[in-house]
Structure formats: C-alpha cells, structure tokens
Design an enzyme around this catalytic site. Structure first.
Site, PDB file in Angstrom:
ATOM      1  CE  LYS A  84       0.676   3.014   1.348  1.00 31.57           C
ATOM      2  NZ  LYS A  84      -0.238   4.168   1.575  1.00 31.57           N
TER       3      LYS A  84
HETATM    4  C1  LIG Z   1      -1.250   4.170   2.512  1.00 27.93           C
HETATM    5  C2  LIG Z   1      -1.785   5.485   2.962  1.00 27.93           C
HETATM    6  C3  LIG Z   1      -2.560   5.614   4.133  1.00 27.93           C
HETATM    7  C4  LIG Z   1      -2.973   4.426   4.970  1.00 27.93           C
HETATM    8  O1  LIG Z   1      -1.898   3.840   5.652  1.00 27.93           O
HETATM    9  P1  LIG Z   1      -2.038   2.357   6.266  1.00 27.93           P
HETATM   10  O2  LIG Z   1      -0.668   1.996   6.692  1.00 27.93           O
HETATM   11  O3  LIG Z   1      -2.549   1.499   5.142  1.00 27.93           O
HETATM   12  O4  LIG Z   1      -3.007   2.431   7.402  1.00 27.93           O
HETATM   13  C5  LIG Z   1      -2.971   6.884   4.517  1.00 27.93           C
HETATM   14  N1  LIG Z   1      -2.677   7.976   3.769  1.00 27.93           N
HETATM   15  C6  LIG Z   1      -1.935   7.883   2.635  1.00 27.93           C
HETATM   16  C7  LIG Z   1      -1.672   9.123   1.854  1.00 27.93           C
HETATM   17  C8  LIG Z   1      -1.460   6.650   2.194  1.00 27.93           C
HETATM   18  O5  LIG Z   1      -0.743   6.574   1.057  1.00 27.93           O
END
Ligand SMILES: *Cc1c(COP(=O)(O)O)cnc(C)c1O
Length: 477
Positions: A117
């Site tokens: 993120k």
């Molecule tokens: C947020 C997240 C996901 C999922 O991603 P999306 O964009 O919501 O599909 C997968 N793995 C981790 C470690 C995350 O923080």
C-alpha cells in the site's frame, strides 16, 4: 483526460477534482473516459526510460497519460520526490527475483510500512500536499484500520502541510508490530485513536461522522480508502515496471498473480492491460474469503455478512465485499452504466448478490479480459511458505504465499508469471513461526520498534466524543 462515474452520472471531472474525493455523486466509482493506448514504439520508449532513468521517470510517463491538470514539471518533481531508494530500499524500487518453476516475485513491500500500500499511498501524500497548497485548503483524514491501510496512510501523510490524520483502530487487537509502527509516530498531524471495541465499531464511527454532512463540511473530513482513483493509478506503474523487467522484447507476454481483497491492486493490472501492456493472464488469488474466486468461477457475486467473513492468517485480504470490483464489472459489461447501477445499487442492496452467469458478456472475463482465479486456505498458506523456504531458503509472507499457491496452478510455458509480493513476513511473524518454527528476520530499520514510546489516545466507541476530539485537534493546529 476526463473522468466518468460507473453509474452514469452526466458530470465529467478532471484528475485533481477526483483526487480529494471518494465516491462519485451517484455512488459510482471514477474511471477515465477512455484508457490511453500504448503502442509498440511507445512501450519501447518506456523500456528505455526505465532502464536509463529509473522507476520515478517511468511513473511520471504513465501518470501524465492520465493527469493533465498538474504542470509536467510539478508532476515530475512529485514522482521524483516519492519513488526514492531512501524510501523504498532499492534503486529498482520494485525489483524482480526468480522463485523457480517460471515464477518471479515483484517486491512491492520495501516501503516504510513493509506492505504494497506504500507504493500508492506515498504518492498520494505528496499529491494531497501539493493540491491542498494550490487550493489553499486543508483536509482531515478520518479512517478506520485493522492494520495495513492505516499505517500506510499515516506514514504517507506524516509531516505533510494541510493534512491531519485521525485513525481509529480496535484497541489491543492489532499485532504488536503494527501497533508499534503506528503508535510510535510523533508527528503533530498524526492522531492515533484506539477504540474500545472491534474493527466494525471503528468503521461504524467513520460512517456516522461521514453521514453528518454539516460536521463533515465544517471540519473538511475526507478519507483515503482503496476506491480512490489516484491510488489505483499509482499502482498501474508497477505493472509496467514488472513487465519491462521480466522481458527483453515487446513481443513477449507476462502474467501476473495478485493476492486480492478489495480488488484495488489487480484492478490496476486490468487498467495496464486495457492500455495495451502485453499481459497474458491476470490471476486473482483470494484466501478463505473467496467472494472474488466465486465470481470468476461461477458468475455469481455474493457479498458476505460479518458472520460469514473469516478471520484468517492473511488478514489484509479478509473482505466481505470487494470495493473496487464495480470498476471491472463496468468494463466487462461494455461500459453499460445502467446495468452497472442496477447490479451494485439495486440488486446488491436488495439481495446481497447478483448473477451474471447467464449474461452474454460473462465469458469475456476470461476470454477478452484475461481473468482467472483461485483460492488458498490456512493449510495451503503454511505448505506454500514451507515449500518456498525448503526450495529457495526464502521466507514469504502469508498474503504473498496465497499468491504463490494460486500462481503455480496457472503457469504457462514461455510466459513469466509475476507474483506481486504484497507484504514482508515480519508483519505476520506468528504464522511464519507456525509454518517454519522460526521467526522472520526483522529489517534493520525496524529493530527495537516495539520499545519506542507510543502516542495513542484510547476512547470509547462514542460518536459525540470522537467529534469533540476531532474538533479540538483541528483548531489547535
Ligand atoms: C491490502 C492488501 C491486500 C489486498 O489488496 P487489494 O487491493 O485490497 O485487493 C493484499 N495483501 C496485503 C498485504 C495488503 O495489505
């Protein structure tokens, strides 16, 4: 470049207008009117730019196809400031490494909070600061987190002028590492609020405050949730970087496997593919919360209730509905806004589900858009962590393990399969311990983080008290 709503609202908006917004006024999600197209010569130029100037320059090239209301020099400066070796740990920013059997791992998790993120949120922090200064405005981000999103938002917004963050989390329920990451931030503009309750209580508070339109307007309350178009756009860049690193010629194809929850990450892959990036297959990997796997297998999209949502060992994928999914469905249906509105606003709220199995366009999800899916369980996750460690002496985190498990089912000869690494194992040390009988090593910059002083305010799940707290801290700064 103008943006439209997936539910057919007639208004068209510029990038900077939707940057600070969430949903479109009709409840839809924003998408560009058309996807810019990359031909072979253009992709060749991007290949040279990545090789000679690096990731930040590639980011500028891709973003400028979607953003025409920030002067080029400013946008380039924002990209250069965001994607640095100092913040993301390597010169490549998103390096690839082989994992055997045709798999490659794209490292997206070396940013400040060790989860992917950061890739988007770090840019968002700089874009927000830039745009708010240009408008002479302020923004107070009020959110709820059970871990990754909240810490990524805080690390992106810390010290930024014009922005304050008020982040609620369930008191005592995040992992010690996650608590240490968030609560050790001492920046004046970051406010950690631990709520006596569970994550749903935090979310209810955010909803209650957002529904008070007067309060929301007076205190300039905003969010940074995953439906934000700028976040999604920032993620498109690393699909280009992954493709270009995995290939030597534009005639080659690459597939991606994406550990998925809210469908934000893989939706960025869909956008890259729609632009003409030679992606063969987009593999959606889910955990036990298999809303998306069920849809791609059956055509039925069924939102889960909270009792039907499992707490798993890949917790950042524990979702009951996939908030970005509407973007893909809109494209799948040939951009039919009337049907999209009917599915997401009428059928979902009435029945909690919709069924496209008999729709003539459902088959295109695989045939035209390249989507397939699979799921992974706790046992699969442990086995995958064990097998990767046995074969490569490498630890992968639980979410990435879900990706590797499903990716192995879809490898095609001659087509590199890139698995997106969405977090580092240290964030989910308990499960690594369970799988391997040892703890992951902690990156140097996080050694001792649990011992740092903490700055957090514990409160009850009381809307009136929260509003007083926000109002007080908006005035004093
Ligand atoms: C947020 C997240 C996901 C999922 O991603 P999306 O964009 O919501 O599909 C997968 N793995 C981790 C470690 C995350 O923080």
């Amino acid at each position: 470049m103008l943006y439209l709503s997936t539910r057919g609202h007639p208004e068209r908006k510029k990038f900077c207008d939707i940057l600070l917004e969430g949903l479109a006024p009709d409840g839809g999600l924003y998408l560009p009117e058309q996807y810019p197209q990359i031909d072979d010569a253009h992709l060749g130029r991007l290949r040279t730019i990545l090789q000679t100037q690096g990731y930040a320059a590639l980011a500028f090239e891709v973003l400028s196809l979607f953003i025409d209301d920030i002067p080029s020099d400013d946008l380039r400066a924002l990209c250069n400031k965001t994607y640095t070796e100092a913040v993301f740990g390597t010169k490549e920013i998103v390096p690839l490494r082989p994992l055997g059997e045709g798999l490659l791992v794209e490292a997206l998790s070396n940013g400040p909070t060790l989860a992917f993120k950061d890739m988007a949120m770090q840019l968002l922090g700089n874009l927000f600061e830039y745009e708010l200064a240009r408008r002479g405005e302020e923004l107070n981000i009020f959110g709820a987190t059970s871990g990754d999103t909240g810490s990524a938002a805080e690390y992106a917004m810390r010290g930024k002028r014009g922005v304050r963050v008020f982040m609620t989390s369930p008191h005592g329920r995040m992992s010690p590492f996650q608590q240490a990451q968030m609560f050790s931030l001492m920046d004046e503009n970051i406010h950690n609020i631990a709520i006596e309750g569970v994550f749903d209580d935090c979310q209810d508070l955010v909803k209650a405050v957002s529904n008070d339109l007067e309060f929301k307007a007076k205190f300039k309350i905003g969010t940074v949730n995953s439906i934000n178009w700028a976040r999604l756009l920032a993620q498109v860049v690393y699909y280009f970087a992954g493709y270009l690193q995995a290939t030597t010629s534009n005639s080659q194809k690459v597939s991606f496997t994406v550990p998925s929850g809210n469908f934000g990450n893989i939706c960025a892959g869909h956008v890259a593919r729609m632009m003409g990036l030679p992606i063969d297959t987009l593999v959606v990997a889910t955990n036990e919360n298999d809303v998306l796997d069920e849809f791609f297998k059956t055509g039925v999209y069924r939102v889960r209730g909270s009792t039907d949502t499992h707490e798993t060992s890949s917790p950042s994928m524990d979702i009951s509905k996939a908030s970005n999914f509407e973007r893909f469905v809109f494209d799948l249906l040939g951009r039919d806004a009337n049907t999209t509105r009917d599915l997401f606003s009428t059928q979902i709220s009435k029945n909690g589900r919709f069924d496209l199995s008999q729709h003539p366009r459902f088959a295109l999800a695989a045939q035209k858009f390249g989507f397939v899916s699979g799921k992974s369980s706790h046992a699969d996750r442990l086995r995958t962590i064990q097998s990767v460690y046995a074969q490569h002496h490498e630890m992968i985190d639980t979410h990435t393990a879900d990706g590797v498990k499903v990716a192995r089912e879809y490898v095609k000869p001659g087509i590199p399969m890139v698995v997106l690494e969405t977090a580092l194992p240290i964030k989910f040390a308990e499960t690594i311990q369970e799988a391997l009988g040892q703890s992951p090593t902690c990156p140097d910059k996080f050694v001792g983080i649990e011992l740092l002083p903490k700055r957090v305010h514990v409160m009850q799940a009381d809307v009136a008290q929260i509003k007083i707290y926000i109002a007080l801290h908006c005035e004093s700064a």
